[in-house]
Design an enzyme around this catalytic site. Sequence first.
Site, short mmCIF file in Angstrom:
data_model
loop_
_atom_site.label_atom_id
_atom_site.label_comp_id
_atom_site.label_asym_id
_atom_site.label_seq_id
_atom_site.Cartn_x
_atom_site.Cartn_y
_atom_site.Cartn_z
N ASP A 13 105.08 10.71 -1.91
CA ASP A 13 105.24 9.40 -2.53
C ASP A 13 105.10 9.55 -4.03
O ASP A 13 104.07 10.03 -4.51
CB ASP A 13 104.16 8.46 -1.98
CG ASP A 13 104.18 7.09 -2.66
OD1 ASP A 13 105.12 6.80 -3.42
OD2 ASP A 13 103.23 6.31 -2.41
N SER B 273 101.14 -0.25 -2.42
CA SER B 273 101.67 -0.09 -3.77
C SER B 273 100.89 -1.01 -4.73
O SER B 273 99.67 -0.95 -4.77
CB SER B 273 103.17 -0.40 -3.77
OG SER B 273 103.80 0.07 -4.93
N HIS C 260 106.25 6.57 0.75
CA HIS C 260 105.53 5.40 0.26
C HIS C 260 105.00 4.53 1.40
O HIS C 260 105.76 4.11 2.27
CB HIS C 260 106.51 4.60 -0.62
CG HIS C 260 105.86 3.66 -1.57
ND1 HIS C 260 104.78 3.98 -2.35
CD2 HIS C 260 106.17 2.36 -1.88
CE1 HIS C 260 104.45 2.95 -3.11
NE2 HIS C 260 105.26 1.96 -2.85
#
Length: 483
Positions: free
Chosen positions: A425, A172, A450
């Site tokens: 995601d 991320s 994710h």
Amino acid sequence: MMRLFNCFFKFHKFVVLALVLFILLKEAQLFEQKHSFETRYAEVPIDHLSFSDQLVTFKIRYLVSAKYHVKDGPIFVYLGHEGDITMYAENTGFLFDIAPTFNALLAFIEHRYYGQSLPFGNRTFASAENMKYLTTAQALEDFAMIIDGLKKEFFESVTTAESYPIIAFGASYGGMLSAWLRMKYPFSIIGAISSSAPLLYLPGIANCEVFYEIVTNVFEKFGREQCVKTIKLGWDVIINLTKTKLGMDFISSTWKLCRRIRSTEDVEKLLEWLTSVYVKLALSNYHYPTDLYTPLPAYPVKVFCDKLTSSFFNDTKGLIEQFSQALEIYTNYSGKSVCNNVNSSVEDFNEVAFGYQQCTDLVMPKCSTEIDMFITKPWDYDQFSMECMKKYGVKNFFPLSPLKAFDAKSLKYYSNILFTNGNMDPYSCCSISSNISSTISAYNIIDAPHHVDLRTADVADNNYIISTRRQIVETIKQWLNMI
């Protein structure tokens, strides 16, 4: 008598706090024992980018595991992001899975202003002046400095910078950091694994509506079409019901809110909270139980939608009750929560820090349209700036700073970065999804949420996840000249 009561209350409060701290400390110790971690602290300047403040320092926490390390073996460095570093270490099992293959040392470095790495202690978030050193540029300097220390400690026999076998991992925002670290300091690491990194999620590049569209796609695929319709219907029901005190009280009681809704501001917070629940359910839609944000079952989106659409409702109150049952999948799956803290005036420090970053150099524009399942709301940068000013007292906005420093369009001039993305995601909306060059490549994972590829291997993993992890291992071997 009242004075005696107050003394008892304060003593009782102190005992409870001490007990909580003791439990947290024991949990941290058990975590370190399980993974053979050593907790360390590195002294870094509060401001790497000026001469005047470099003598002012604070401590960055990082975790080191030498369980599988053999002398001159590589170092795998996980770059922390918006949270406590132990949480990311607990949820990044892939590094532990592959460490024996490479005889690797593992290091998890906490991001400044998160977890225990607070520059001004309990005054860190007291003012905008204290928070001004929270930038991606400063964080990258921290990482490079600590990595340099690891080089000196573990590679005494290595004489050239090109020989240091250090690879950065990130997920991320951390995936953005790992890519940027390789781009800015190619001599610091020989390669970067960048998982679920929205490198293109910046003003002027990303389309603001795509994030919520992917969240909606997740609910359509893993829930039901009726689930998305019901969620969309719910917004108007909530807004209309909370126009009266009676309606506010009904939702407060039915949804077990810790503090009752009393104002339009409380309603706004409720709607924001509900939006964040849907987003986190989509982000956490793993094929096995997890506890990344909160304890959740396997495929929590499906479980939520099954609850929401399990029976018919006759009126608006019936719909609110349906939502209450479904929301408990997120709010109280463990059965331990007493109430839902929606509109608390006190935010978690990690949320404050990331909120500040999203107002400064991590501006990620989001808007919703009729196409998705959220309240239709355009992206208004001026309004956004005003809210940032009100909340954080930020006077200057730098929404393009990462773009100026690390132009993603020029990736072809860099090397040794592997981007991985799950197509389920929401952050895949703005990631690098195709090969840029022979050394800047992308791997897309079908039906994956994710950064699932950096989690530990599970018997329920599909072939796409397994294949992606193999690709990561093969890429690392190439960077290390093992094949």
